[in-house]
Design a protein around this motif. Structure first.
Motif, short mmCIF file in Angstrom:
data_model
loop_
_atom_site.label_atom_id
_atom_site.label_comp_id
_atom_site.label_asym_id
_atom_site.label_seq_id
_atom_site.Cartn_x
_atom_site.Cartn_y
_atom_site.Cartn_z
N ASP A 173 17.69 -28.08 5.96
CA ASP A 173 17.10 -28.82 6.74
C ASP A 173 16.00 -28.30 7.65
OD1 ASP A 173 16.42 -30.94 8.76
OD2 ASP A 173 18.34 -31.58 9.10
N THR A 174 14.62 -28.67 7.39
CA THR A 174 13.57 -28.15 8.05
C THR A 174 13.22 -28.55 9.29
OG1 THR A 174 12.23 -29.34 6.67
CG2 THR A 174 12.67 -27.29 5.77
N SER A 175 13.82 -29.64 9.80
CA SER A 175 13.52 -30.35 11.00
C SER A 175 13.63 -29.49 12.26
CB SER A 175 14.05 -31.58 11.10
OG SER A 175 15.30 -31.43 11.26
N PHE A 183 25.73 -31.53 13.61
CA PHE A 183 24.63 -31.93 14.27
C PHE A 183 24.17 -33.42 14.27
CE2 PHE A 183 23.20 -30.68 9.85
CZ PHE A 183 22.16 -31.73 9.66
N LEU A 184 23.03 -33.51 14.97
CA LEU A 184 22.79 -35.09 15.14
C LEU A 184 21.20 -35.06 14.34
CD1 LEU A 184 23.79 -36.22 18.64
CD2 LEU A 184 24.97 -36.57 16.46
N GLN A 185 20.89 -35.92 13.31
CA GLN A 185 19.45 -36.04 12.94
C GLN A 185 18.81 -37.24 13.73
OE1 GLN A 185 18.00 -33.91 10.33
NE2 GLN A 185 16.38 -35.02 11.12
N VAL A 187 11.02 -43.30 18.10
CA VAL A 187 10.36 -44.29 17.85
C VAL A 187 8.88 -43.99 17.22
CG1 VAL A 187 9.26 -46.54 19.00
CG2 VAL A 187 11.31 -45.62 19.79
N SER A 188 8.36 -42.91 17.81
CA SER A 188 7.07 -42.40 17.15
C SER A 188 7.10 -41.93 15.67
CB SER A 188 6.51 -41.21 17.94
OG SER A 188 7.54 -39.96 18.00
N GLY A 189 8.34 -41.67 15.28
CA GLY A 189 8.35 -41.19 13.91
C GLY A 189 8.82 -39.82 13.87
N GLU A 190 8.88 -39.30 15.02
CA GLU A 190 9.27 -37.75 14.76
C GLU A 190 10.52 -37.55 14.62
OE1 GLU A 190 8.75 -33.90 17.88
OE2 GLU A 190 7.86 -35.86 18.58
N LYS A 191 11.02 -36.32 14.10
CA LYS A 191 12.43 -36.28 13.83
C LYS A 191 12.56 -34.61 14.32
CE LYS A 191 12.70 -39.14 9.64
NZ LYS A 191 13.32 -39.11 8.07
N TYR A 192 14.06 -34.53 14.63
CA TYR A 192 14.49 -33.13 15.01
C TYR A 192 15.97 -33.35 15.12
CZ TYR A 192 15.30 -35.37 19.81
OH TYR A 192 15.75 -36.34 20.86
N ARG A 193 16.56 -32.08 15.28
CA ARG A 193 18.02 -31.94 15.11
C ARG A 193 18.71 -31.44 16.59
NH1 ARG A 193 20.03 -27.79 10.78
NH2 ARG A 193 18.09 -26.80 11.61
N THR A 194 19.79 -31.82 16.61
CA THR A 194 20.35 -31.35 18.08
C THR A 194 21.94 -31.18 17.69
OG1 THR A 194 20.50 -31.97 20.53
CG2 THR A 194 20.92 -33.90 18.93
N PRO A 195 22.56 -30.56 18.54
CA PRO A 195 23.80 -30.24 18.29
C PRO A 195 24.80 -31.46 18.50
CG PRO A 195 23.16 -28.41 19.65
CD PRO A 195 22.08 -29.62 19.48
N ASN A 196 25.83 -31.73 17.68
CA ASN A 196 26.69 -32.90 17.77
C ASN A 196 28.00 -32.44 18.62
OD1 ASN A 196 28.24 -34.98 17.26
ND2 ASN A 196 28.45 -34.85 15.20
N PRO A 197 27.96 -33.31 19.66
CA PRO A 197 29.11 -33.03 20.72
C PRO A 197 30.29 -33.70 20.16
CG PRO A 197 27.66 -34.74 21.32
CD PRO A 197 26.96 -34.23 20.16
#
Length: 378
Positions: free
Chosen positions: A28-30, A56-58, A62-72
């Protein structure tokens, strides 16, 4: 090319499985962001969708931007997202994806084996239509009365309208009964050749299968081909192997035999005499056959094929002596007396074996001693 077409589904399925496997291990390159930043975006209404993965959470804004963050792994997070109108989804773990791929491969192999087995046991080529048998009554010794009767039936097959005007219908079936090796199969082929009509040979073992209900399906396939090839003769050898009396014992073998007999009954009742199909069945034991199967209206004519008489044995011996070298003491008449009670096949086998014995002993021509030796082995 035809073989390649058979394997196309497997090739596509293999490619699909490979794509799934590659997709499962693609990195995952995000970009990664802190969970606190995600919480801030969520509270300000910037989050439009969240995909839950194992670690993680994908997040899609709203702008269309994507990122990852840890899944709690919070039990209340999904509910909060849904209450805010955020779309949620779940991504399979790598283990789940691999398990899915192996499941697909297993089912492909499983159903592939079933398909191949089904095609093998119910192949359209199970029963072949012979357009020219290459045999006529000239190749059949004796049976003069049977030849005359059967040629009349062939004439009815070819000219049904003329006989219908006289109120005469063609028999649906003819049963030939006699000891093994007396030329029942040869006679059937000769009849088709003499009448210049199509010939579909079958034997009891063609209807046997390790799978239940395959036998009745083969019966339907046989008569389906016969209707397309009419006028034709359907010859079933070893008829007592599939047409035996039904006893309803409940065993798997008897159940399958009952189904085959029932299918034969349905097919014999399912076509009319003017369709130009004649069922010619050969058996060694008429007493073993189901009474309902060979009753008048299904098998109208029943003929006995006896062991060859004296004159027929002379003709047979003369025919089998052709192209063989033998001593002066050997002649068709003397052999005919020696072969009293022998079948046609036995006579041919003994003469052939005698020639082989002479050859083994370094002699070109065989004699009566070789005949006697061959008879002991037969």
């Amino acid at each position: 090319m035809n073989k390649l077409k058979r394997f196309l589904p497997l090739i596509f399925a293999g490619l699909a499985a490979a794509c799934l496997l590659v997709w499962a291990f693609l990195p995952d390159t995000s970009p990664k962001v802190a969970y606190a930043d995600f919480t801030e975006d969520f509270e300000t209404g910037e989050v439009s969708a969240v995909c839950f993965a194992e670690d993680f959470l994908q997040v899609t804004l709203v702008s269309g931007e994507k990122y990852r963050t840890p899944n709690p792994n919070s039990p209340t997070l999904k509910e909060k997202l849904l209450l805010k109108g955020v779309e949620t989804s779940r991504k399979n773990s790598t283990d789940e994806t691999i398990s899915l791929i192996f499941d697909i491969i297993f089912y492909l192999i499983f159903f592939g084996i079933i398909f191949v087995a089904f095609r093998k046991f119910i192949s359209p080529n199970t029963f072949k239509t012979v357009h020219r048998t290459g045999v006529t009554f000239e190749n059949v010794v004796g049976m003069d009365g049977l030849k005359k009767d059967m040629m009349q039936i062939i004439d009815i097959m070819k000219h049904p309208a003329e006989y219908q005007k006289r109120g005469i219908r063609m028999p649906k079936g003819v049963l030939l009964e006699g000891g093994p090796g007396n030329g029942k199969t040869l006679f059937a082929r000769a009849l088709a050749g003499e009448g210049k009509i199509n010939f579909i040979p079958a034997k009891a073992t063609d209807f046997e299968s390790m799978f239940m209900a395959i036998g009745p399906m083969k019966v339907k396939l046989l008569f389906k081909k016969a209707r397309k090839a009419a006028p034709c003769i359907v010859f079933i050898d070893e008829f007592d192997g599939i047409g035996t009396k039904r006893n309803y014992s409940g065993s798997a073998i008897e159940t399958e035999n009952t189904r085959i007999v029932t299918a034969l009954l349905n097919e014999l009742d399912g076509f009319t005499p003017n369709q130009g199909i004649l069922v010619l069945a050969a058996t060694n034991s008429r007493a073993a056959l189901d009474e309902a199967l060979i009753r008048p209206g299904r098998f109208d004519a029943k003929y006995a094929v006896p062991y060859p008489g004296a004159q027929d044995r002379i003709k047979l011996a003369a025919a089998f002596l052709q192209n063989k070298k033998y001593e002066d003491e050997i002649n068709a008449e003397s052999l005919a007396k020696t072969f009293d009670g022998f079948s046609c096949a036995q006579i041919e086998s003994v003469i052939n074996r005698a020639a082989l014995i002479a050859r083994q002993n370094g002699r070109e021509a065989f004699n009566f001693s070789d005949i006697k030796a061959a008879m002991k082995e037969n």
